[in-house]
Design an enzyme around this catalytic site. Structure first.
Site, mmCIF file in Angstrom:
data_model
loop_
_atom_site.group_PDB
_atom_site.id
_atom_site.type_symbol
_atom_site.label_atom_id
_atom_site.label_comp_id
_atom_site.label_asym_id
_atom_site.label_seq_id
_atom_site.Cartn_x
_atom_site.Cartn_y
_atom_site.Cartn_z
ATOM 1 N N THR A 155 0.785 -1.158 0.131
ATOM 2 C CA THR A 155 -0.075 0.166 0.096
ATOM 3 C C THR A 155 0.772 1.195 -0.001
ATOM 4 O O THR A 155 2.050 1.009 0.654
ATOM 5 C CB THR A 155 -0.862 0.109 1.127
ATOM 6 O OG1 THR A 155 -1.835 1.154 0.907
ATOM 7 C CG2 THR A 155 -0.208 0.096 2.621
ATOM 8 N N GLY A 192 -2.844 5.873 5.739
ATOM 9 C CA GLY A 192 -3.730 5.716 6.767
ATOM 10 C C GLY A 192 -3.831 4.170 6.802
ATOM 11 O O GLY A 192 -4.389 3.640 8.208
ATOM 12 N N ASP A 229 -7.821 -3.749 -0.766
ATOM 13 C CA ASP A 229 -8.418 -2.637 -1.750
ATOM 14 C C ASP A 229 -9.798 -2.625 -0.866
ATOM 15 O O ASP A 229 -10.643 -3.277 -0.628
ATOM 16 C CB ASP A 229 -8.669 -3.366 -3.073
ATOM 17 C CG ASP A 229 -9.220 -2.233 -4.025
ATOM 18 O OD1 ASP A 229 -8.146 -1.492 -4.556
ATOM 19 O OD2 ASP A 229 -10.041 -2.261 -4.709
ATOM 20 N N SER A 230 -9.962 -1.247 -0.992
ATOM 21 C CA SER A 230 -11.341 -0.889 -0.435
ATOM 22 C C SER A 230 -12.109 0.418 -1.091
ATOM 23 O O SER A 230 -11.622 0.927 -1.897
ATOM 24 C CB SER A 230 -10.934 -0.196 1.119
ATOM 25 O OG SER A 230 -9.630 0.518 1.290
ATOM 26 N N PHE A 245 -8.902 8.890 7.973
ATOM 27 C CA PHE A 245 -8.322 9.351 6.735
ATOM 28 C C PHE A 245 -9.447 9.301 5.682
ATOM 29 O O PHE A 245 -10.405 8.862 6.117
ATOM 30 C CB PHE A 245 -7.090 8.664 6.435
ATOM 31 C CG PHE A 245 -7.278 7.193 6.066
ATOM 32 C CD1 PHE A 245 -7.390 6.897 4.759
ATOM 33 C CD2 PHE A 245 -7.281 6.558 6.901
ATOM 34 C CE1 PHE A 245 -7.725 5.416 4.385
ATOM 35 C CE2 PHE A 245 -7.627 4.954 6.571
ATOM 36 C CZ PHE A 245 -8.091 4.570 5.436
ATOM 37 N N GLY A 246 -9.029 9.714 4.487
ATOM 38 C CA GLY A 246 -10.134 9.667 3.426
ATOM 39 C C GLY A 246 -11.394 10.142 3.992
ATOM 40 O O GLY A 246 -11.841 11.148 4.304
ATOM 41 N N TYR A 247 -12.326 9.012 3.468
ATOM 42 C CA TYR A 247 -13.803 9.536 3.628
ATOM 43 C C TYR A 247 -14.434 9.447 5.229
ATOM 44 O O TYR A 247 -15.643 9.589 5.391
ATOM 45 C CB TYR A 247 -14.895 8.528 2.927
ATOM 46 C CG TYR A 247 -14.348 8.667 1.426
ATOM 47 C CD1 TYR A 247 -15.116 9.718 0.664
ATOM 48 C CD2 TYR A 247 -13.441 7.645 0.777
ATOM 49 C CE1 TYR A 247 -14.918 9.659 -0.792
ATOM 50 C CE2 TYR A 247 -13.056 8.038 -0.718
ATOM 51 C CZ TYR A 247 -13.913 8.865 -1.447
ATOM 52 O OH TYR A 247 -13.657 9.205 -2.776
ATOM 53 N N ARG A 298 -12.138 -2.634 7.691
ATOM 54 C CA ARG A 298 -10.847 -2.918 7.725
ATOM 55 C C ARG A 298 -10.620 -3.995 8.869
ATOM 56 O O ARG A 298 -10.000 -5.115 8.905
ATOM 57 C CB ARG A 298 -9.992 -1.860 7.540
ATOM 58 C CG ARG A 298 -8.479 -2.316 7.543
ATOM 59 C CD ARG A 298 -7.679 -1.316 7.078
ATOM 60 N NE ARG A 298 -8.042 -0.653 5.618
ATOM 61 C CZ ARG A 298 -8.590 0.384 5.429
ATOM 62 N NH1 ARG A 298 -8.841 1.154 6.382
ATOM 63 N NH2 ARG A 298 -8.983 0.936 4.155
HETATM 64 P P1 ITT Z 1 -3.369 1.554 -1.855
HETATM 65 O O1 ITT Z 1 -4.011 1.242 -3.346
HETATM 66 O O2 ITT Z 1 -1.862 2.094 -2.253
HETATM 67 O O3 ITT Z 1 -3.754 0.692 -0.901
HETATM 68 P P2 ITT Z 1 -5.501 3.673 -2.032
HETATM 69 O O4 ITT Z 1 -5.604 5.030 -1.094
HETATM 70 O O5 ITT Z 1 -5.281 3.899 -3.557
HETATM 71 O O6 ITT Z 1 -4.041 2.881 -1.612
HETATM 72 P P3 ITT Z 1 -8.065 2.109 -2.613
HETATM 73 O O7 ITT Z 1 -7.329 1.896 -3.934
HETATM 74 O O8 ITT Z 1 -8.142 0.888 -1.817
HETATM 75 O O9 ITT Z 1 -6.384 2.615 -2.026
HETATM 76 O O10 ITT Z 1 -8.757 3.090 -2.782
HETATM 77 C C1 ITT Z 1 -9.446 3.309 -1.711
HETATM 78 C C2 ITT Z 1 -10.090 4.602 -1.501
HETATM 79 O O11 ITT Z 1 -11.226 4.755 -0.471
HETATM 80 C C3 ITT Z 1 -9.257 5.782 -1.119
HETATM 81 O O12 ITT Z 1 -9.373 6.945 -1.589
HETATM 82 C C4 ITT Z 1 -9.107 5.875 0.455
HETATM 83 O O13 ITT Z 1 -8.545 6.887 0.953
HETATM 84 C C5 ITT Z 1 -10.707 5.452 0.828
HETATM 85 N N1 ITT Z 1 -10.838 4.632 1.840
HETATM 86 C C6 ITT Z 1 -10.544 3.368 2.225
HETATM 87 N N2 ITT Z 1 -10.756 2.695 3.307
HETATM 88 C C7 ITT Z 1 -11.032 3.834 3.960
HETATM 89 C C8 ITT Z 1 -11.194 4.257 5.588
HETATM 90 O O14 ITT Z 1 -10.890 3.369 6.240
HETATM 91 N N3 ITT Z 1 -11.728 5.423 5.750
HETATM 92 C C9 ITT Z 1 -11.805 6.398 4.865
HETATM 93 N N4 ITT Z 1 -11.520 6.222 3.720
HETATM 94 C C10 ITT Z 1 -11.165 5.104 3.361
#
Ligand code: ITT
Length: 196
Positions: free
Chosen positions: A7, A11, A71-72, A154-156, A183
């Site tokens: 990854t 986060g 992948d999330s 982080f993220g959403y 997760r």
């Molecule tokens: P890697 O592929 O390098 O692991 P990425 O950020 O590109 O990192 P993904 O392709 O899995 O990861 O995309 C998932 C998206 O959803 C990404 O924008 C994340 O920030 C968001 N996301 C995933 N899990 C999250 C969480 O627990 N809380 C908030 N946002 C999340």
């Protein structure tokens, strides 16, 4: 078992480290990891793509170890499941998070609470040193809040409201999020399969 995490997301890395602390999977990071171009079809496909890419890069560097990928994404009921596997690209791949969250708020502005349901999904793929592959999934349902709240995670996370505690994932400490999150559920499923 020494396990490299595929990854680039700090986060995820922090959370997974915490979740697997004390388990048989001793996490490490391969600084030179180059992430592959992800597809738009499924979390499983993307998790395997990332895990296989890192495994190949490690083998090329003479390192024979296990690898783990995550992948999330987030799926909104009001958007028929979008952005889903494309969550990292929603509103533009390089768009800063405050603007991306704003775009999401705007896209569902006016949708009443009973239409604001959402699901976080996490698929983890583990490849053992002997090449065997293991895939697990976790998810959690909540709602998209009307405004971002909180600075944790982080993220959403700031817009993912979790009704049982009346807070967004941005408002709770990491340890609590790990108990509740997609997760955390995927990680517990993984440890369960490993008998750990
Ligand atoms: P890697 O592929 O390098 O692991 P990425 O950020 O590109 O990192 P993904 O392709 O899995 O990861 O995309 C998932 C998206 O959803 C990404 O924008 C994340 O920030 C968001 N996301 C995933 N899990 C999250 C969480 O627990 N809380 C908030 N946002 C999340």
């Amino acid at each position: 078992m020494k396990t490299y995490l595929a990854t680039k997301n700090a986060g995820k890395l922090g959370e997974i480290r915490e979740m697997l602390a004390g388990s048989p999977l001793e996490l490490d990071v391969y600084a030179a990891y180059r992430d592959p171009v992800e597809g738009d079809t499924s979390y499983v496909e993307n998790a395997l793509l990332k895990a296989r890419a890192l495994r190949a890069q490690l083998l090329a560097a003479g390192i024979d170890a296990a690898v783990l990928a995550d992948d999330s994404g987030i799926e909104l009921d009001a958007l028929d499941g979008r952005p889903g596997v494309l969550s990292a690209y929603y509103a533009g791949e390089t768009t800063p998070w405050p603007q991306r969250l704003e775009a999401m708020m705007n896209e569902i502005r006016g949708v009443p609470r009973d239409g604001r349901g959402a699901r976080f999904v996490c698929v983890m793929a583990l490849i053992f040193p002997d090449g065997r592959e293991l895939v697990v999934e976790g998810d959690v349902r909540g709602e998209i809040s009307t405004e971002p709240r909180g600075t944790h995670g982080f993220g959403y996370d700031p817009v993912f409201f979790y009704p049982p505690i009346s807070k967004t994932f941005g408002e709770i400490p990491e340890a609590q999020k790990n108990q509740l999150s997609h997760r955390g559920r995927a990680a517990r499923a993984l440890l369960g399969v490993l008998g750990a």
